[in-house]
Design an enzyme around this catalytic site. Structure first.
Site, PDB file in Angstrom:
ATOM      1  N   LYS A  65       0.417  -1.204  -0.106  1.00 26.79           N
ATOM      2  CA  LYS A  65      -0.091  -0.321  -0.145  1.00 26.79           C
ATOM      3  C   LYS A  65       0.695   1.259  -0.056  1.00 26.79           C
ATOM      4  O   LYS A  65       0.479   2.154  -0.407  1.00 26.79           O
ATOM      5  CB  LYS A  65      -0.982   0.312   1.015  1.00 26.79           C
ATOM      6  N   ASN A  66       1.777   1.201   0.953  1.00 24.85           N
ATOM      7  CA  ASN A  66       2.633   1.994   0.793  1.00 24.85           C
ATOM      8  C   ASN A  66       3.834   2.209   0.111  1.00 24.85           C
ATOM      9  O   ASN A  66       4.329   3.545  -0.305  1.00 24.85           O
ATOM     10  CB  ASN A  66       3.053   2.420   2.480  1.00 24.85           C
TER      11      ASN A  66
ATOM     12  N   CYS B  95      -5.138  12.944  12.746  1.00 26.87           N
ATOM     13  CA  CYS B  95      -5.706  11.405  12.808  1.00 26.87           C
ATOM     14  C   CYS B  95      -5.708  10.474  13.861  1.00 26.87           C
ATOM     15  O   CYS B  95      -5.943  10.925  14.421  1.00 26.87           O
ATOM     16  CB  CYS B  95      -5.348  10.182  10.824  1.00 26.87           C
TER      17      CYS B  95
ATOM     18  N   ARG C 168      -1.284  15.126  12.338  1.00 26.76           N
ATOM     19  CA  ARG C 168      -0.477  14.542  11.329  1.00 26.76           C
ATOM     20  C   ARG C 168       0.073  16.011  10.405  1.00 26.76           C
ATOM     21  O   ARG C 168      -0.271  16.872   9.575  1.00 26.76           O
ATOM     22  CB  ARG C 168      -1.158  14.307  10.350  1.00 26.76           C
TER      23      ARG C 168
ATOM     24  N   ASP D 143       4.323   0.827  12.092  1.00 22.62           N
ATOM     25  CA  ASP D 143       3.358   0.431  11.888  1.00 22.62           C
ATOM     26  C   ASP D 143       3.309  -0.862  12.631  1.00 22.62           C
ATOM     27  O   ASP D 143       2.202  -1.782  11.863  1.00 22.62           O
ATOM     28  CB  ASP D 143       3.100  -0.058   9.980  1.00 22.62           C
TER      29      ASP D 143
ATOM     30  N   ARG E 299      -8.624  -0.303   5.009  1.00 22.44           N
ATOM     31  CA  ARG E 299      -7.578   0.540   4.210  1.00 22.44           C
ATOM     32  C   ARG E 299      -6.391  -0.187   3.984  1.00 22.44           C
ATOM     33  O   ARG E 299      -5.291   0.557   3.176  1.00 22.44           O
ATOM     34  CB  ARG E 299      -7.170   2.037   5.277  1.00 22.44           C
TER      35      ARG E 299
HETATM   36  C1  UD1 Z   1       4.591   7.216   6.278  1.00 24.26           C
HETATM   37  C2  UD1 Z   1       3.389   5.877   5.738  1.00 24.26           C
HETATM   38  C3  UD1 Z   1       2.687   5.187   7.240  1.00 24.26           C
HETATM   39  C4  UD1 Z   1       3.931   4.682   7.854  1.00 24.26           C
HETATM   40  C5  UD1 Z   1       4.678   6.191   8.427  1.00 24.26           C
HETATM   41  C6  UD1 Z   1       6.279   5.749   8.873  1.00 24.26           C
HETATM   42  C7  UD1 Z   1       2.452   6.290   3.539  1.00 24.26           C
HETATM   43  C8  UD1 Z   1       1.617   6.245   3.418  1.00 24.26           C
HETATM   44  N1  UD1 Z   1       2.211   6.379   5.167  1.00 24.26           N
HETATM   45  O1  UD1 Z   1       3.469   7.645   6.831  1.00 24.26           O
HETATM   46  O2  UD1 Z   1       2.298   3.864   6.514  1.00 24.26           O
HETATM   47  O3  UD1 Z   1       3.338   4.749   9.853  1.00 24.26           O
HETATM   48  O4  UD1 Z   1       5.317   6.759   6.955  1.00 24.26           O
HETATM   49  O5  UD1 Z   1       6.890   5.031   8.374  1.00 24.26           O
HETATM   50  O6  UD1 Z   1       3.579   5.969   3.517  1.00 24.26           O
HETATM   51  N2  UD1 Z   1       6.387  14.591  10.092  1.00 24.26           N
HETATM   52  C9  UD1 Z   1       6.136  16.140  11.148  1.00 24.26           C
HETATM   53  N3  UD1 Z   1       6.249  17.187  10.527  1.00 24.26           N
HETATM   54  C10 UD1 Z   1       5.804  16.132   8.672  1.00 24.26           C
HETATM   55  C11 UD1 Z   1       5.966  15.127   8.322  1.00 24.26           C
HETATM   56  C12 UD1 Z   1       5.848  14.209   9.262  1.00 24.26           C
HETATM   57  O7  UD1 Z   1       6.215  16.056  12.148  1.00 24.26           O
HETATM   58  O8  UD1 Z   1       5.885  17.243   8.086  1.00 24.26           O
HETATM   59  C13 UD1 Z   1       6.816  13.866  12.031  1.00 24.26           C
HETATM   60  C14 UD1 Z   1       4.559  12.454  12.210  1.00 24.26           C
HETATM   61  O9  UD1 Z   1       4.119  13.602  13.112  1.00 24.26           O
HETATM   62  C15 UD1 Z   1       5.564  11.732  12.432  1.00 24.26           C
HETATM   63  C16 UD1 Z   1       6.509  11.407  11.666  1.00 24.26           C
HETATM   64  O10 UD1 Z   1       7.130  12.418  11.803  1.00 24.26           O
HETATM   65  O11 UD1 Z   1       5.636  11.645  14.157  1.00 24.26           O
HETATM   66  C17 UD1 Z   1       6.380   9.920  11.206  1.00 24.26           C
HETATM   67  O12 UD1 Z   1       6.162  10.718   9.251  1.00 24.26           O
HETATM   68  P1  UD1 Z   1       5.890  10.180   8.472  1.00 24.26           P
HETATM   69  O13 UD1 Z   1       7.626   9.404   8.196  1.00 24.26           O
HETATM   70  O14 UD1 Z   1       6.721  11.298   7.318  1.00 24.26           O
HETATM   71  O15 UD1 Z   1       5.057   9.342   7.886  1.00 24.26           O
HETATM   72  P2  UD1 Z   1       4.057   9.204   7.015  1.00 24.26           P
HETATM   73  O16 UD1 Z   1       4.898   9.474   5.203  1.00 24.26           O
HETATM   74  O17 UD1 Z   1       2.633  10.306   7.265  1.00 24.26           O
END
Ligand code: UD1
Length: 430
Positions: free
Chosen positions: A22-23, A116, A121, A305, A397
């Protein structure tokens, strides 16, 4: 919406395959808008989030077609670079379209993803990274708007190796005038898969899988064909289910290297784990060992995850285990539900202390998010008696053929709607 009914207590036994990731599919589908051509993505699971990504593409003007696990996206014409709020709310990771849409159309607009089930997020890292390569990004009235402006690439350092920010930057920088060097990049296998697809489209990217990614901008890309990598979290789910039920299972079409940290924990619990090419075989011990401390970390560390799944598994460990969630703030919601099944878990902030019990008992429980929901299902497979899992939309999902795969491994598990057993429906088209 249906519920999942499980009559637990049977060891899983046999062999099953693992769906596409999925990711990986989601950012790759977003990347298809970067060219004025047609791309074919294979290994696409039937998931709510994939359907939502296809809706976003259609809404932008792309023509999408699904045949089995292959999705064809014709992105010759993009009419709209604004993602409707309803689609942004349906799937938080729609933000992954920001970089690609902006690079293709010169501008893009979408509402802020907001919080979420897992906590806030934020997208500050995405925005900062895009600004550093010359994209103008403004936030107003809950909306984020990006315009390419002087789009020359640049040096970007991420304060945290965010998966989504790394993907957005890679997609945007691909069509910039100059070179971009991204440091402290996320190293997840899905980043490597995205690099591989973008390079097939004619991009010049290197370094994915390390913490420095180099992107040499090109003036245009073309359509490409690609098969996404296997879903490492689905593989982890099935392995934890096998271990938890005292089973003996084989997974096919996996990439064992991508779940090294999970396999290592499974071995620490006493499970025998062997890998052969794309296969993983697991034989559970008579009783699982507890794990002193497990901490979620960015790749190649233990994936957040898979945390809920391992937490569920450790409820049956011999002794006390401790799990620390370092990535998301609110990722222990499944623990209360596991306790309804007889687990003994105390959570405090980002730490869960799991005192192993000898057995779980079936109960009515509620899935509150995707992986936490899957954790309840595997707990139900191991529990004595009948477990009913509600809130199954969360599970849909991320899992395509979860129930069928568990049935293939001998589980007694079915969908129930208003008292009747139902079968999964699959539609062609989008
Ligand atoms: C992706 C995955 C999700 C997985 C996560 C971490 C997808 C669709 N989702 O989510 O399943 O759990 O990686 O491996 O691929 N953060 C900030 N600011 C930002 C972006 C992130 O503070 O601009 C923080 C987030 O709140 C979180 C951490 O960084 O605490 C990790 O987030 P991130 O690696 O960005 O995860 P996603 O890409 O949202």
């Amino acid at each position: 919406m249906y519920t999942i009914e499980i009559t637990g207590g049977r060891p899983l036994c046999g062999s099953t395959r693992v769906q596409g990731a999925k990711n990986s599919v989601l950012p790759i589908l977003a990347a298809t808008v970067l060219c004025e051509g047609t791309s074919v993505i294979r290994g696409c699971p039937y998931l709510e989030d994939v359907a939502c990504a296809l809706e976003i593409l259609e809404c932008a003007g792309c023509k999408c077609r699904r045949e089995g696990d292959a999705v064809t996206v014709d992105a010759s014409v993009i009419r709209k670079s604004r993602i409707p709020d309803a689609l942004m709310h349906k799937m938080r990771s729609s933000i992954t379209f920001l970089g690609a849409m902006t690079a293709r159309c010169g501008k893009a607009e979408m509402s802020f993803p907001g919080g979420c089930e897992l906590g806030p997020r934020p997208i500050d890292l995405h925005i900062k990274a895009l600004r550093e390569i010359g994209i103008r990004v403004t936030e107003k009235g809950g909306c984020v708007r990006a315009e390419t402006g002087d789009f020359a690439g640049g040096r970007v350092h991420l304060d945290f190796p965010s998966v989504g920010a790394t993907e957005n930057l890679m997609m945007a920088a691909t069509l910039s005038r100059g070179e971009t060097v991204l440091t402290n990049a996320a190293k997840e296998p899905e980043i490597c898969d995205l690099q591989s697809f973008l390079n097939k489209m004619g991009a010049r990217i290197s370094g994915a899988g390390t913490d420095e990614i180099r992107i040499e901008g090109v003036s245009r890309l073309h359509g490409a064909e690609h098969r996404v990598i296997p879903d490492r979290i689905v593989a982890a789910t099935y392995l934890c289910a096998g271990a938890m039920t005292g089973g003996q299972i084989e997974l096919r079409e996996t990439e064992p290297e991508h779940i090294g940290a999970v396999l290592s924990v499974l071995r620490d619990t006493g499970a025998q784990v062997e890998t052969h090419g794309d296969r993983i075989r697991l034989k559970a011990p008579s009783r699982l060992n507890a794990i002193k401390l497990l901490r979620t970390m960015p790749y190649p560390g233990f994936p957040t995850d898979a945390q809920a799944l391992v937490t569920a598994m450790l409820t049956l460990g011999e002794g006390t285990s401790m799990v620390e969630e370092t990535i998301f703030e609110n990722r222990f919601k499944h623990c209360g539900e596991l306790c309804r099944m007889g687990a003994d878990i105390t959570t405090r902030g980002r730490i869960a202390v799991i005192r192993g019990v000898t057995h779980l008992t079936g109960a009515r429980v509620e899935a509150m998010e995707l992986r936490g929901g899957a954790a309840l299902v595997i707990a139900g497979l191991a529990a004595e008696g009948v477990t009913e899992v509600r809130g199954t939309a969360h599970i849909d999902r991320g899992y395509d053929t979860f129930l069928e795969d568990m049935q293939a491994l001998g589980a007694s598990i079915m969908k129930r709607e208003a008292g009747a057993c139902i079968c999964q429906k699959r539609d062609e088209g989008i």
